[in-house]
Design a protein around this motif. Structure first.
Motif, PDB file in Angstrom:
ATOM      1  N   GLU A 209      27.737  27.231  16.417  1.00 42.19           N
ATOM      2  CA  GLU A 209      28.881  27.459  15.485  1.00 42.19           C
ATOM      3  C   GLU A 209      28.043  28.230  14.549  1.00 42.19           C
ATOM      4  O   GLU A 209      27.025  27.611  13.967  1.00 42.19           O
ATOM      5  CB  GLU A 209      29.292  26.044  14.855  1.00 42.19           C
ATOM      6  N   PRO A 210      28.856  29.401  13.784  1.00 38.26           N
ATOM      7  CA  PRO A 210      27.967  30.014  12.818  1.00 38.26           C
ATOM      8  C   PRO A 210      27.969  29.380  11.572  1.00 38.26           C
ATOM      9  O   PRO A 210      29.012  28.618  11.438  1.00 38.26           O
ATOM     10  CB  PRO A 210      29.015  31.490  12.805  1.00 38.26           C
ATOM     11  N   ALA A 211      27.063  29.509  10.739  1.00 38.04           N
ATOM     12  CA  ALA A 211      26.894  29.022   9.435  1.00 38.04           C
ATOM     13  C   ALA A 211      28.070  29.571   8.374  1.00 38.04           C
ATOM     14  O   ALA A 211      28.548  30.738   8.743  1.00 38.04           O
ATOM     15  CB  ALA A 211      25.757  29.417   8.658  1.00 38.04           C
ATOM     16  N   PRO A 212      28.741  28.824   7.737  1.00 43.39           N
ATOM     17  CA  PRO A 212      30.002  29.367   6.770  1.00 43.39           C
ATOM     18  C   PRO A 212      29.100  30.451   5.748  1.00 43.39           C
ATOM     19  O   PRO A 212      28.138  30.331   5.384  1.00 43.39           O
ATOM     20  CB  PRO A 212      30.378  28.091   6.214  1.00 43.39           C
ATOM     21  N   LEU A 213      30.193  31.537   5.496  1.00 46.94           N
ATOM     22  CA  LEU A 213      29.893  32.254   4.681  1.00 46.94           C
ATOM     23  C   LEU A 213      29.932  31.906   3.082  1.00 46.94           C
ATOM     24  O   LEU A 213      30.835  30.960   2.812  1.00 46.94           O
ATOM     25  CB  LEU A 213      30.796  33.693   4.725  1.00 46.94           C
ATOM     26  N   PRO A 214      29.073  32.299   2.283  1.00 44.87           N
ATOM     27  CA  PRO A 214      29.156  31.813   0.910  1.00 44.87           C
ATOM     28  C   PRO A 214      30.327  32.454   0.255  1.00 44.87           C
ATOM     29  O   PRO A 214      30.715  33.490   0.484  1.00 44.87           O
ATOM     30  CB  PRO A 214      28.097  32.324   0.159  1.00 44.87           C
ATOM     31  N   ARG A 215      30.957  31.533  -0.374  1.00 49.79           N
ATOM     32  CA  ARG A 215      32.340  31.955  -1.197  1.00 49.79           C
ATOM     33  C   ARG A 215      32.158  32.598  -2.346  1.00 49.79           C
ATOM     34  O   ARG A 215      31.501  32.032  -3.292  1.00 49.79           O
ATOM     35  CB  ARG A 215      33.290  30.801  -1.021  1.00 49.79           C
TER      36      ARG A 215
ATOM     37  N   ARG B 279      46.010  35.504   5.388  1.00 48.70           N
ATOM     38  CA  ARG B 279      46.290  34.356   6.258  1.00 48.70           C
ATOM     39  C   ARG B 279      47.482  34.136   6.846  1.00 48.70           C
ATOM     40  O   ARG B 279      47.518  33.602   7.879  1.00 48.70           O
ATOM     41  CB  ARG B 279      45.608  33.237   5.652  1.00 48.70           C
TER      42      ARG B 279
ATOM     43  N   HIS C 215      25.423  21.944  11.414  1.00 47.22           N
ATOM     44  CA  HIS C 215      26.468  22.912  11.987  1.00 47.22           C
ATOM     45  C   HIS C 215      26.000  22.689  13.331  1.00 47.22           C
ATOM     46  O   HIS C 215      24.459  22.675  14.037  1.00 47.22           O
ATOM     47  CB  HIS C 215      26.545  24.239  11.550  1.00 47.22           C
TER      48      HIS C 215
END
Length: 63
Positions: free
Chosen positions: A6-12, A27, A2
């Motif tokens: 840009e922030p790191a994506p959150l774990p889903r 959404r 990244h």
């Protein structure tokens, strides 16, 4: 990788059908409507706190 800004994506979390349904509904809301719904959480918590305080005073008065 990244970009630094840009922030790191959150774990889903694993998605169950209620979470998928809620996520889809969330959404579809406009950002302004999401903000309105998001302010209900703190408002409800304050109202519950006030109800607890009032019930404690009522109980102590009746004791």
């Amino acid at each position: 990788m990244h970009a630094p800004h840009e922030p790191a994506p959150l774990p889903r979390a694993p998605n169950g059908w209620p979470q998928r349904l809620f996520g889809r509904w969330w959404r579809r809301q406009s950002p302004a409507r999401q903000d309105r719904y998001a302010t209900l959480g703190p408002l409800v918590s304050v109202l519950l706190f006030l109800a607890a305080i009032i019930s404690a005073f009522w109980y102590l008065r009746n004791e």
